[in-house]
Write a protein that holds these residues in place. Structure first.
Motif, mmCIF file in Angstrom:
data_model
loop_
_atom_site.group_PDB
_atom_site.id
_atom_site.type_symbol
_atom_site.label_atom_id
_atom_site.label_comp_id
_atom_site.label_asym_id
_atom_site.label_seq_id
_atom_site.Cartn_x
_atom_site.Cartn_y
_atom_site.Cartn_z
ATOM 1 N N GLN A 39 -66.922 43.918 -16.590
ATOM 2 C CA GLN A 39 -68.253 43.938 -15.979
ATOM 3 C C GLN A 39 -68.935 42.577 -16.031
ATOM 4 O O GLN A 39 -69.774 42.268 -15.181
ATOM 5 N N VAL A 40 -68.610 41.785 -17.034
ATOM 6 C CA VAL A 40 -69.145 40.427 -17.141
ATOM 7 C C VAL A 40 -67.947 39.480 -17.016
ATOM 8 O O VAL A 40 -67.515 38.851 -17.975
ATOM 9 N N ASP A 41 -67.411 39.413 -15.825
ATOM 10 C CA ASP A 41 -66.175 38.677 -15.569
ATOM 11 C C ASP A 41 -66.524 37.229 -15.244
ATOM 12 O O ASP A 41 -66.997 36.917 -14.144
ATOM 13 N N ILE A 42 -66.286 36.334 -16.202
ATOM 14 C CA ILE A 42 -66.709 34.950 -16.008
ATOM 15 C C ILE A 42 -65.824 34.202 -15.019
ATOM 16 O O ILE A 42 -66.122 33.048 -14.674
ATOM 17 N N LEU A 54 -67.042 30.496 -15.445
ATOM 18 C CA LEU A 54 -66.037 29.435 -15.494
ATOM 19 C C LEU A 54 -66.286 28.355 -14.446
ATOM 20 O O LEU A 54 -66.166 27.155 -14.739
ATOM 21 N N ALA A 55 -66.634 28.752 -13.239
ATOM 22 C CA ALA A 55 -66.851 27.757 -12.190
ATOM 23 C C ALA A 55 -67.997 26.823 -12.551
ATOM 24 O O ALA A 55 -67.915 25.601 -12.337
ATOM 25 N N ARG A 56 -69.063 27.375 -13.107
ATOM 26 C CA ARG A 56 -70.202 26.524 -13.454
ATOM 27 C C ARG A 56 -69.916 25.689 -14.701
ATOM 28 O O ARG A 56 -70.404 24.560 -14.815
ATOM 29 N N LEU A 57 -69.131 26.211 -15.645
ATOM 30 C CA LEU A 57 -68.705 25.379 -16.774
ATOM 31 C C LEU A 57 -67.901 24.183 -16.274
ATOM 32 O O LEU A 57 -68.098 23.047 -16.726
ATOM 33 N N ASP A 101 -58.004 29.110 -18.950
ATOM 34 C CA ASP A 101 -59.182 28.248 -18.857
ATOM 35 C C ASP A 101 -59.805 27.937 -20.209
ATOM 36 O O ASP A 101 -60.495 26.921 -20.345
ATOM 37 N N LEU A 102 -59.604 28.811 -21.198
ATOM 38 C CA LEU A 102 -60.209 28.648 -22.522
ATOM 39 C C LEU A 102 -59.116 28.588 -23.580
ATOM 40 O O LEU A 102 -58.073 29.228 -23.444
ATOM 41 N N GLY A 103 -59.368 27.851 -24.649
ATOM 42 C CA GLY A 103 -58.428 27.793 -25.758
ATOM 43 C C GLY A 103 -59.162 27.709 -27.070
ATOM 44 O O GLY A 103 -60.114 26.923 -27.211
ATOM 45 N N VAL A 337 -75.268 26.099 -16.747
ATOM 46 C CA VAL A 337 -74.337 25.177 -17.406
ATOM 47 C C VAL A 337 -73.743 24.132 -16.460
ATOM 48 O O VAL A 337 -73.026 23.233 -16.916
ATOM 49 N N SER A 338 -74.053 24.218 -15.181
ATOM 50 C CA SER A 338 -73.578 23.193 -14.248
ATOM 51 C C SER A 338 -74.445 21.943 -14.282
ATOM 52 O O SER A 338 -74.115 20.940 -13.630
ATOM 53 N N GLY A 339 -75.527 21.958 -15.045
ATOM 54 C CA GLY A 339 -76.506 20.876 -14.963
ATOM 55 C C GLY A 339 -76.262 19.656 -15.826
ATOM 56 O O GLY A 339 -76.955 18.645 -15.684
ATOM 57 N N TYR A 340 -75.272 19.700 -16.725
ATOM 58 C CA TYR A 340 -75.088 18.579 -17.659
ATOM 59 C C TYR A 340 -74.911 17.221 -16.971
ATOM 60 O O TYR A 340 -75.465 16.221 -17.445
ATOM 61 N N PRO A 341 -74.142 17.112 -15.886
ATOM 62 C CA PRO A 341 -74.015 15.788 -15.263
ATOM 63 C C PRO A 341 -75.349 15.185 -14.850
ATOM 64 O O PRO A 341 -75.541 13.960 -14.919
#
Length: 392
Positions: A39-42, A54-57, A101-103, A337-341
């Motif tokens: 239901q909360v599929d990143i 994931l895309a925004r990370l 994508d994650l480790g 989370v896409s805003g860091y740059p």
């Protein structure tokens, strides 16, 4: 900021890991779907539901993330431990489900290894000493399960440490609280001073044998919130060789928003709400926003904290701790989370060098992790597990 500047920053973050100190996606998943990652599929676009997917990370250049295994500080002891274990379990399921994508990372070396593999290094941080229920054995088992920092308090005092947002009860750390810090040093778990009172900050800095962190706090001289670090603490942090990971929470970066929050905090008891109750106060504040609009915080407000902390503590003691999915609203320009740059481009516009940006992005935190790991190896040569028990 120019397109070229943004592109340069993105290239920099592709080569050097941006390590964010605090993201509350696990609690959001508990709240939204009881940890059902179907239901909360990143892997899908979660815009409007969460600040994180994931895309925004990837768009934000995030190379490593401390996932907060937060539980409310008003949970009774054993319930807090159980809820923390459920949070840890959810993060391990998250990492396993999205293994491409994650480790999982437990050391500085592993952060770099996972990053080099093209994945986002995933670490765990416990938010609040309520999670150990006054048990050093529980603390040690959290470390075994992958937790690499513990915030000493959340919004409430606990039996051994004062919180920033509660009435002082201990004057900082108790003797048992000092033993918690020493045992964290011995096992290699970073001491996190976000959420604690200024006296607890000072006590912990006096006791610790290794550098400490603030996983998501800013500068009190810029925004007068008890959740921020005073200048004397920033100076001590410099001497300790620690890192403060600047947060984006509007009430901690904008004085106008901090004042709005203080008014809401003062009004909450009359509405039957304990302002220290994170869940209840968040709901109360959201309802209040409809009647009393909250001022807008901006990326420029956040940048002021980076500039001030650099002036007081120095470039080697700054990191990033957004607190995404831990608050409802973020500053303009840093909405997810896409805003860091954009943040790093704004710092570059002020003359911060590539070397400066790499340190802030993750280099400083990696240094702290390595010093904490080395300190633990050294401490374990001279002392075994602490057998001190809590006495009320």
């Amino acid at each position: 900021m120019s397109t070229d500047r943004l592109a340069h920053v993105r290239d920099l973050l592709a080569a050097h890991p941006l390590i964010d100190g605090h993201n509350d996606l696990p609690w959001a998943a508990r709240d939204l779907a009881r940890y059902d990652w179907d239901q909360v599929d990143i892997a899908t676009d979660l815009t409007g539901r969460t600040h994180t997917d994931l895309a925004r990370l990837r768009s934000g250049g995030v190379g490593a993330q401390f996932w907060s295994v937060f539980v409310p500080s008003n949970l009774p002891g054993s319930a807090a431990v159980t809820a923390t274990l459920e949070q840890i379990d959810a993060v391990h399921h998250l990492i396993g489900r999205y293994a491409g994508d994650l480790g999982l990372a437990r050391t500085a070396d592993e952060v770099e290894q996972v990053f080099r593999s093209g994945r986002i290094a995933s670490l765990l941080g416990a938010e609040g000493g309520q999670s150990i229920d006054c048990s050093l054995g529980t603390l040690r088992l959290l470390y075994v399960l992958g937790v690499r920092y513990m915030t000493l308090t959340h919004n409430d005092n606990n039996p051994w440490a004062d919180s920033a947002t509660d009435e002082p009860a201990h004057g900082g750390l108790t003797d048992f609280g000092r033993e918690v810090v020493r045992e964290m040093n011995r096992i290699g778990m970073m001491v996190d001073l976000s959420h604690v009172s200024a006296d607890t900050m000072r006590d912990a800095l006096a006791v610790t044998e290794v550098p400490v962190i603030f996983s998501h706090s800013s500068a009190r001289a810029v925004c007068d919130s008890p959740r921020n670090a005073p200048d004397d603490v920033l100076e001590s942090l410099r001497d300790n060789n620690g890192v403060i990971m600047v947060t984006f929470v509007p009430a901690f970066v904008s004085q106008a928003v901090a004042d709005w929050r203080a008014e809401a905090w003062a009004a909450a008891p009359a509405a039957g709400v304990d302002p220290k109750d994170h869940v209840a106060f968040s709901a109360f504040a959201a309802e209040r926003m409809a009647k009393v609009p909250v001022p807008t915080a901006t990326l420029a407000d956040v940048v002021k904290h980076f500039e001030h902390i650099r002036e007081v503590a120095g470039i080697d003691h700054i990191g990033v701790g957004g607190d995404y999915d831990g608050v409802d609203v973020l500053p303009e320009g840093l909405e997810d989370v896409s805003g860091y740059p954009r943040l790093f481009a704004a710092l570059a516009d002020l003359g911060w060098s590539d070397e400066d940006l790499v340190k802030v992005a993750g280099g400083n935190l990696l240094r702290v992790m390595r010093e904490v790991e080395a300190g633990a190896r050294q401490a374990q040569q001279t002392r075994g597990p602490s057998l001190v028990t809590f006495t009320p």
